[in-house]
Design an enzyme around this catalytic site. Structure first.
Site, short mmCIF file in Angstrom:
data_model
loop_
_atom_site.label_atom_id
_atom_site.label_comp_id
_atom_site.label_asym_id
_atom_site.label_seq_id
_atom_site.Cartn_x
_atom_site.Cartn_y
_atom_site.Cartn_z
N ASP A 81 0.83 -1.20 0.00
CA ASP A 81 0.00 0.00 0.00
C ASP A 81 0.87 1.25 0.00
O ASP A 81 1.39 1.65 1.04
CB ASP A 81 -0.91 -0.02 1.23
CG ASP A 81 -1.90 1.13 1.23
OD1 ASP A 81 -2.06 1.78 0.18
OD2 ASP A 81 -2.53 1.36 2.29
N ASP A 287 -1.67 5.23 -5.61
CA ASP A 287 -2.03 4.38 -4.47
C ASP A 287 -2.19 2.93 -4.92
O ASP A 287 -3.19 2.57 -5.54
CB ASP A 287 -3.32 4.90 -3.85
CG ASP A 287 -3.71 4.16 -2.57
OD1 ASP A 287 -2.95 3.26 -2.16
OD2 ASP A 287 -4.76 4.47 -2.00
#
Length: 409
Positions: A81, A287
């Site tokens: 992440d 992201d």
């Protein structure tokens, strides 16, 4: 506690001694090391650069990185992440844990597990809104994510072990991570937690720092529709640079105290039709932990209208509860080609990167709208089949079109 990233010196010394038996010389190169290999029964010498890396796999819209946690090392699989900074794992005792295919991490079985107390420097790395203190003075954390997932537990230190391109292992002691005792959210059984790769002080890349020749890393995400068990790799430090023909780069826009990788999207093309985004710099976050791409409402509406014009099929309603979802009864769309225009970098995307399989025989558009003034999110579906390098020394992110299912360990 001192500086939070230290090599396990005794292990490293022992490893180098073993290497000396097989290699003629070892030299330090930019914080990493290279070796001159002498093949058995040969006088030829090959120069190898040892790159620190970890396998990754795709799983239901997210990508999972493989590492080891604790001593002795136990396998750990976490969502990679770039949109957050905390590394955390589900831990015993579990007050509320989601089911996983592997045993929960047991701190009592790791000889290098160390609790962090509230007055210590490591606890102060947490933002105030995420920080708490237990009755026995242990540092507590609470993290929530955009999809409403939540993890709560104790901040701790332990050994994280990564792999190298030569097949060896690289143990890192005193790594800060969250030992999660209450964890809820939409997690699959292959997942044990999240590996934060953002710019914040608790992230994996921040804690590694320049130990391996620079604060940089790269990944190559496999498309959603490919074999989920096919591995790719994530590389750190020297050897992770994205170089060669076809590389394009865009500046990273730094925002103080925020862990995100901000870049500037100038517009999007659908075929030859250009749609401009009039916005400030740093209007998008890259992201890897978000599946879809989110755009300001006006640009999103223009994009959907243009896609409808260029796809020679009638859209269908795949989900009555989601009236903004654009879907087609096809799994073999050839058009349109969509290009995202970042500052200094144009990225061409094929339907395998801009549509995803929803139900059987149905493909849905991988873009959604966000509020008018919100920062957009460049999700992981559109990142697939690109080797993407984040270089925090040069403050750029680089892209190279790559068949990521061939970019394996």
């Amino acid at each position: 506690m001192g500086y939070p990233i230290l090599f396990h010196l005794s292990f490293l010394f022992a490893s180098l001694c073993i290497l000396l038996i097989s290699f003629s010389t070892i030299e330090v190169v930019n914080g990493g090391f290279s070796v001159n290999l002498i093949r058995i029964n040969s006088t030829n010498v090959a120069h190898l650069l040892d790159t620190v890396q970890s396998p990754t796999i795709s799983d239901n819209g997210v990508h999972i990185i493989e590492m080891s946690l604790g001593n002795p090392p136990t396998k750990y699989y976490g969502i990679m992440d770039t949109g957050s900074d905390l590394i955390w794992s589900q831990c015993l005792p579990c007050e509320d844990c989601f089911p996983q295919n592997y045993p929960y991490f047991d701190p009592k079985k790791s000889s290098t597990y160390t609790s962090v107390y509230c007055q210590e420097h490591e606890c102060n790395q947490l933002e105030e809104r995420n920080k708490g203190c237990s009755s026995n003075n242990q540092c507590r954390y609470t993290y929530s994510y955009g999809d409403s997932s939540i993890t709560q537990g104790e901040l701790a230190l332990d050994t994280i072990t990564l792999e190298s391109s030569s097949g060896g292992v690289i143990p890192l002691q005193y790594m800060m991570f969250g030992c999660g005792h209450k964890n809820t959210g939409n997690f699959g059984k292959k997942m044990m937690g999240i590996v934060g790769l953002g710019r914040g002080p608790l992230s994996l890349i921040s804690q590694i720092g320049s130990s391996f020749g620079g604060r940089r890393f790269s990944h190559c995400l496999i498309p959603y529709s490919n074999d989920n068990n096919l591995p790719s790799i994530m590389s750190f430090g020297s050897g992770s640079e994205v170089v060669g023909d076809g590389v394009v780069s865009t500046p990273l826009i730094k925002e103080e105290s925020k862990p995100f990788y901000y870049v500037t999207l100038e517009g999007i093309s659908v075929g030859d039709t250009y749609l401009s985004l009039h916005s400030s710099k740093g209007n998008m976050i890259i992201d890897s932990g978000t599946t879809l791409t989110f755009l300001p409402q006006k640009l999103y509406d223009q994009l959907v209208d243009e896609v409808k014009k260029q796809v020679p099929l009638q859209p269908i309603i795949d989900d009555p509860k989601s009236d903004d979802r654009l879907c087609y009864s096809s799994t073999n769309l050839q058009d349109p080609i969509i290009t995202t225009h970042f500052e200094g970098a144009d990225l061409q995307l094929k339907p395998i990167q801009t549509f995803y399989p929803s139900n059987v025989g149905v493909s849905c558009f991988a873009f959604r709208s966000t509020s008018k003034d919100a920062v957009g999110i460049y999700g992981n579906l559109v990142q697939t089949n690109y080797l993407i390098g984040f270089d925090l020394e040069r403050e750029v992110v680089s892209f190279k079109a790559t068949q990521c299912n061939a970019h394996h360990v």
